[in-house]
Design an enzyme around this catalytic site. Sequence first.
Site, PDB file in Angstrom:
ATOM      1  N   ASP A 161      -1.257  13.796  -2.725  1.00  0.00           N
ATOM      2  CA  ASP A 161      -2.076  13.408  -3.874  1.00  0.00           C
ATOM      3  C   ASP A 161      -2.816  12.102  -3.609  1.00  0.00           C
ATOM      4  O   ASP A 161      -2.830  11.591  -2.487  1.00  0.00           O
ATOM      5  CB  ASP A 161      -1.208  13.324  -5.137  1.00  0.00           C
ATOM      6  CG  ASP A 161      -0.155  12.216  -5.092  1.00  0.00           C
ATOM      7  OD1 ASP A 161      -0.105  11.451  -4.101  1.00  0.00           O
ATOM      8  OD2 ASP A 161       0.624  12.102  -6.060  1.00  0.00           O
ATOM      9  N   GLU A 164      -0.739   9.637  -1.883  1.00  0.00           N
ATOM     10  CA  GLU A 164      -0.207  10.041  -0.588  1.00  0.00           C
ATOM     11  C   GLU A 164       1.255  10.450  -0.675  1.00  0.00           C
ATOM     12  O   GLU A 164       2.089  10.101   0.153  1.00  0.00           O
ATOM     13  CB  GLU A 164      -0.473   8.928   0.439  1.00  0.00           C
ATOM     14  CG  GLU A 164      -1.969   8.771   0.622  1.00  0.00           C
ATOM     15  CD  GLU A 164      -2.436   7.473   1.230  1.00  0.00           C
ATOM     16  OE1 GLU A 164      -3.468   7.504   1.912  1.00  0.00           O
ATOM     17  OE2 GLU A 164      -1.790   6.441   1.008  1.00  0.00           O
ATOM     18  N   GLU A 318      -4.678  -4.825  -5.725  1.00  0.00           N
ATOM     19  CA  GLU A 318      -4.413  -3.409  -5.980  1.00  0.00           C
ATOM     20  C   GLU A 318      -3.602  -3.245  -7.259  1.00  0.00           C
ATOM     21  O   GLU A 318      -3.942  -2.442  -8.124  1.00  0.00           O
ATOM     22  CB  GLU A 318      -3.651  -2.811  -4.795  1.00  0.00           C
ATOM     23  CG  GLU A 318      -3.349  -1.332  -4.916  1.00  0.00           C
ATOM     24  CD  GLU A 318      -2.665  -0.803  -3.669  1.00  0.00           C
ATOM     25  OE1 GLU A 318      -3.255   0.043  -2.981  1.00  0.00           O
ATOM     26  OE2 GLU A 318      -1.533  -1.254  -3.374  1.00  0.00           O
TER      27      GLU A 318
END
Length: 362
Positions: A161, A164, A318
């Site tokens: 996905d 990962e 992130e």
Amino acid sequence: MTTVAQYQALAARSHAVITTHQHAGGAYPASPTFSAYRGYAWLRDGGFTAEGVSRFGDVGSADRFHDWVSRVLADRRGQVDDLRSAGPDVPVERMLPTRFTFDGQNGSDPWWDFQTDGYGIWLWSLVTHARRHGLDLDRWRPGIEVAVDYLTAFWGLPCYDWWEEHVEQRHVSTLGAIHGGLRAVGPFLSGDRAAAAADAADAARRLTLTEGVRDGHLVKWLGSTAVDGSLPACVVPFGLVAPGDPVATATLAKVAADLDVDGGVHRFTADVFYGGGQWLLLSALLGWNLARTGDRAGAWRHLAWIADHATSDGELPEQVPDHLLHPGSRPEWLDRWGPVATPLLWSHGMYLILADELGVLA
């Protein structure tokens, strides 16, 4: 209270971060400093980053990224032809990778590589950019045809996905990205390729609405009951379900209820990566959807949350360790890969997208 001028300054800083780190060949590095990402470019990250840059008005930077992708894919024309000839039972190790080195090579270290979403995301990003700026898609025809042929042959296979994980599943966000990319590029195609793209896009949508809906909302993968922070992309921008459709409305509500805390959005409730923090790019994705459905106050809430989590020099990470889902797992990742990726170019690209939706870039 953050002012419009401060949001605009962060937008300018985001553009500068992206373009400063863009490789001379056109690739957008996922993160120039993070140990596991440094030296690689993803089609998924880059597609959204290019959309942000395109909205900012930097046609040249986005063009160079799309030129790079088209070259990388055109170089794999023979590989895709061989894969298609081999049929659907090809080992995942032979499939095209999800990330490439800046000179267009496959990675030399092990990775969770078979991910088809990036190829759909690139097609959507490219077509959207070309339409916005009146560009001729023929410039990128070689890469487009490889991406379309690859997706129409293998769109229905289980794969990793966006995060990962779970190669054994068929993921709804992946199907949404494939649908969005093939639908976007469809008018450019002709003949058998156009028909195959339309058939695959329709089949991905039918499959999702048949097996990827539970209690009225989209789910993480076919047969699951959980949701994922990437699912809003199936509404905006990929149009697998339209804004205002009952499934779209229920999906956004469920993602907000399960994963949104104070404006920051988690990936999924079982997430242990760096303790399961809140991702800036997912906050922007949900905000983007809220803006499109008329909830501008909700969208501004997400833009403000992202801005509040910029570093002192305007870099966007992130994720952040607010409201960790599984704090006990965070030290493992810090020991393995070091501090969280900062800057993450995808975070900056998504900030630009949401800022543009709210008129900040005007």
